[in-house]
Design a protein around this motif. Structure first.
Motif, mmCIF file in Angstrom:
data_model
loop_
_atom_site.group_PDB
_atom_site.id
_atom_site.type_symbol
_atom_site.label_atom_id
_atom_site.label_comp_id
_atom_site.label_asym_id
_atom_site.label_seq_id
_atom_site.Cartn_x
_atom_site.Cartn_y
_atom_site.Cartn_z
ATOM 1 N N VAL A 5 83.665 85.758 -2.420
ATOM 2 C CA VAL A 5 82.817 86.327 -1.453
ATOM 3 C C VAL A 5 83.695 84.620 -0.921
ATOM 4 O O VAL A 5 83.968 85.272 0.354
ATOM 5 N N LEU A 6 83.863 83.595 -1.111
ATOM 6 C CA LEU A 6 84.000 82.509 -0.053
ATOM 7 C C LEU A 6 85.749 82.969 0.310
ATOM 8 O O LEU A 6 86.445 82.548 1.265
ATOM 9 N N VAL A 36 82.543 90.213 8.059
ATOM 10 C CA VAL A 36 82.578 90.389 7.173
ATOM 11 C C VAL A 36 82.020 88.456 7.142
ATOM 12 O O VAL A 36 81.503 88.365 5.966
ATOM 13 N N PHE A 37 82.343 87.810 8.256
ATOM 14 C CA PHE A 37 82.029 86.781 7.989
ATOM 15 C C PHE A 37 80.345 85.532 7.907
ATOM 16 O O PHE A 37 79.865 85.131 7.329
ATOM 17 N N LEU A 44 76.126 83.955 0.446
ATOM 18 C CA LEU A 44 75.985 83.029 -0.167
ATOM 19 C C LEU A 44 74.487 82.114 0.035
ATOM 20 O O LEU A 44 74.103 81.224 -0.612
ATOM 21 N N SER A 45 73.594 81.878 0.969
ATOM 22 C CA SER A 45 73.170 81.527 1.260
ATOM 23 C C SER A 45 71.660 82.234 0.314
ATOM 24 O O SER A 45 70.866 81.326 0.627
#
Length: 62
Positions: A5-6, A36-37, A44-45
């Motif tokens: 993801v990063l 995408v961001f 992630l959250s």
């Protein structure tokens, strides 16, 4: 999953900033980079525990 993801998020940021700096940016590329961001941030959250998770679990048990 976090390892994948990063990099996608960083690529989306770079593409979005590069596209935005053009004289006539392509709106579809900008929207795709933002999507995408935002998806990466959601992934992630979603794994971050809430501050009040223990309190909520105690209330659910009652």
């Amino acid at each position: 999953m976090k390892k994948l993801v990063l990099p996608f998020m960083f690529v989306a940021i770079i593409v979005g900033l590069f596209e935005q700096s053009k004289d006539k940016p392509n709106i579809y590329i900008l929207c795709g980079a933002i999507a995408v961001f935002m998806y990466g941030m959601m992934q992630l959250s979603g794994k971050t525990p809430s501050k009040h998770q223990e309190e909520n679990e105690e209330k659910d048990d009652e």
